[in-house]
Design an enzyme around this catalytic site. Structure first.
Site: not given
Length: 559
Positions: A196, A372
């Site tokens: 990611d 994130h």
């Protein structure tokens, strides 16, 4: 074919070079596994489009090899396209408990719940996918519970997909990331890591979700009137902390927005959200309570035009009006592209007299943290996995590029890092990776009930209509005599206001009549030729006079 002689192909059908629409594929000679099936919000030039999903033409062409779709977590950019994909590619779906609960609602709405095979997994599951691929899983922290990463055992070695992740040392639900399992996978040897990249440009660490709870309680402590909290419906940890603050300060909570009600109902039913009885009240009961006892939990943190918060801000909601003294907490940051909508909503809320807390900052701490990982967490993941090859995914190109730089810093060789666009492939054979053949990838646009029936030509027409409007030219010709019987009548929409442009329209009429008469004198009587002549001559005249190019639609009838 021997399992040892098979090559491995890795590519994205969505999710690289963009935010959202995540779909990643790992393929051997015999089997294909898909990871995630998301959607993304339309870009500004996609006029009238509701959402965008990946083009799965390649998967349909190879449907006999597709063994299943693994879903890493329940956010829309990972599950939003699933019901559309499964209509064309009915393969098993593998997901964790909460993710499966959210998927079931979508499949039920689409009418395909009973025809879809769904398998429940957890971080300890092991799943055989055909004869050449085996999946195991590891728990990660994200802004929704039950998020996992995927480790695929392939004939060439282990391919790891992190899912969306961060490393939260004090998670709200006390479920920490499987650091030990990640390290163990890394010790076994990771052939390729897909990781990611969303926060690759952000230095340091991402804050803990539990820090948001403290900031929310501070706002609740100071607020004297109603509190309206807007966040992503799927951010169950955030929602839990809103309920905790409401209970502590003796407030009742009402839910506004269909997705908010759906997610909270599912999360409570499955035991992921804990709310004491009597705390949630319906909207009518809420309106009878004193304002200092009310919390409204609403969708619309992205300023979507039809969302609950936007309608409340514009005084367009049926049951809730803004009142001076209200405190509004927007506990989210805008997705790239939504900044304008969020800004407009905040402006409307301020005009209505509300105190608006947004942009991640509360009076004593942050009311939003990302789900994130930032740069230090991305480095930690790379160090745990120690991959031979690295593919940064899930982010726009600049984020992928920054993630590649981070990988080099921790020792991944630059020639072993692959920056991909959707459809680019990485082929690994005999331990060596290289760019492989490009596969078909693209966008499927969803507009109302139409899936894929709006393409570039329709969008181009919509853009033209939105820029310079349309002129409809109606004329009736005599087939026998070759003369104009009635018209031409010119109807203008979005081009000029007819009453204020009479001279222009009269001249346009004259030009159309003159063009048609000339064609008929020259025995040109094919409708397509007549229409093209009218478009060309009228278009040239209008551009000379106005510097605009409206869409010209001739309608010619014969009697």
């Amino acid at each position: 074919m021997s399992k040892l002689n098979q090559s491995v192909l890795i590519f994205a059908l969505g999710g690289v070079g963009e935010i959202g629409k995540n779909m990643y594929v790992v393929e051997t000679d015999e089997d294909i596994v898909v990871i995630d099936a998301g959607l993304k919000f339309p870009e500004e030039e996609m006029l009238g489009i509701d959402m965008v999903i990946p083009d799965i033409t390649y998967l349909e062409e190879n449907r006999d090899k597709v063994r299943g779709i693994i879903i890493t977590h329940g956010h829309e950019d990972h599950i939003g396209g699933l019901s559309y994909v499964l209509r064309h590619l009915n393969v098993p779906v593998y997901a964790t408990k909460l993710t499966l609960g959210l998927i079931d609602v979508k499949l039920k709405e689409a009418g395909i719940l009973n025809t879809t095979t769904r398998h429940l997994i957890n971080s300890d599951s092991e799943v055989s996918l055909g004869s050449t691929l085996t999946a195991t899983f590891f728990r990660v922290n994200h802004s929704i519970p039950d998020s996992v990463g995927v480790c695929l055992e392939t004939p060439e070695g282990y391919v790891v997909h992190t899912g969306d992740f961060k490393f939260d040392q004090t998670p709200v639900n006390n479920q920490r990331a499987d650091l030990g399992k990640m390290a163990e996978i890394g010790e076994r040897g990771v052939l390729c890591l897909l990781s990611d990249s969303t926060n690759a440009e952000r230095p340091g660490f991402t804050g803990s979700e539990s820090s948001v709870g403290k900031a929310l309680k501070e706002v609740f402590h100071k607020a004297e009137g109603r509190i309206i909290v807007s966040t992503f419906a799927s951010n169950v940890h955030r929602i839990q902390q809103v309920f905790d603050a409401a209970v502590q300060y003796n407030r009742k909570v009402t839910l506004v927005g269909r997705s908010m009600i759906n997610v909270i109902t599912i999360s409570m039913d499955l035991g992921y959200l804990h709310v004491p009885e009597g705390v949630i009240v319906d909207i009518d009961e809420c309106n009878k309570l004193p304002s200092e006892q009310v919390v409204i939990l609403s969708t619309g943190s992205q300023g979507e035009p039809m969302s609950a918060l936007t309608r409340i801000a514009r005084s367009a909601h049926r049951k809730i009006d803004m009142m001076p003294g209200d405190t509004v907490i927007i506990a989210a940051t805008p997705i790239p592209g939504n900044e304008k909508y969020v800004s407009r909503t905040i402006d409307h809320l301020c005009r209505a007299g509300a105190e608006v807390i947004y942009g991640g900052h509360g009076p004593n701490g942050t009311v939003h943290v990302s789900g994130h990982g930032s740069q230090e967490e991305l480095r930690l993941m790379l160090n745990l996995m120690k991959p031979k090859y690295f593919i940064p995914i899930h982010g726009e190109y600049r984020m992928q590029r920054m993630h590649a730089i981070l990988a080099e810093q921790v020792g991944v060789a630059s020639e072993n890092i692959f920056l991909l666009d959707n459809g680019d492939t990485v082929e690994i054979a005999k331990g060596q990776a290289r760019y492989g053949p490009k596969v078909h990838a693209g966008n499927v646009l969803i507009d109302g009930l139409g899936v894929g029936d709006v393409g570039n030509i329709v969008l181009r027409d919509r853009k033209l209509l939105s820029q310079d409007g349309i002129l409809v030219v109606v004329v009736t010709l005599s087939k026998q005599h070759g003369t104009i019987v009635s018209g031409p009548d010119i109807i203008s929409r979005g081009f000029v206001y007819v009453r204020e442009s009479e001279e222009l329209m009269e001249e346009a009429n004259r030009i159309v009549a003159q063009t048609l008469q000339k064609c008929m004198d020259e025995k040109v009587n094919e409708w397509s030729s007549l229409k093209n002549n009218v478009k060309d001559t009228l278009g040239r005249y209008l551009y000379e006079q106005t510097r605009r190019r409206p869409m010209i639609l001739p309608i010619i009838m014969e009697v």
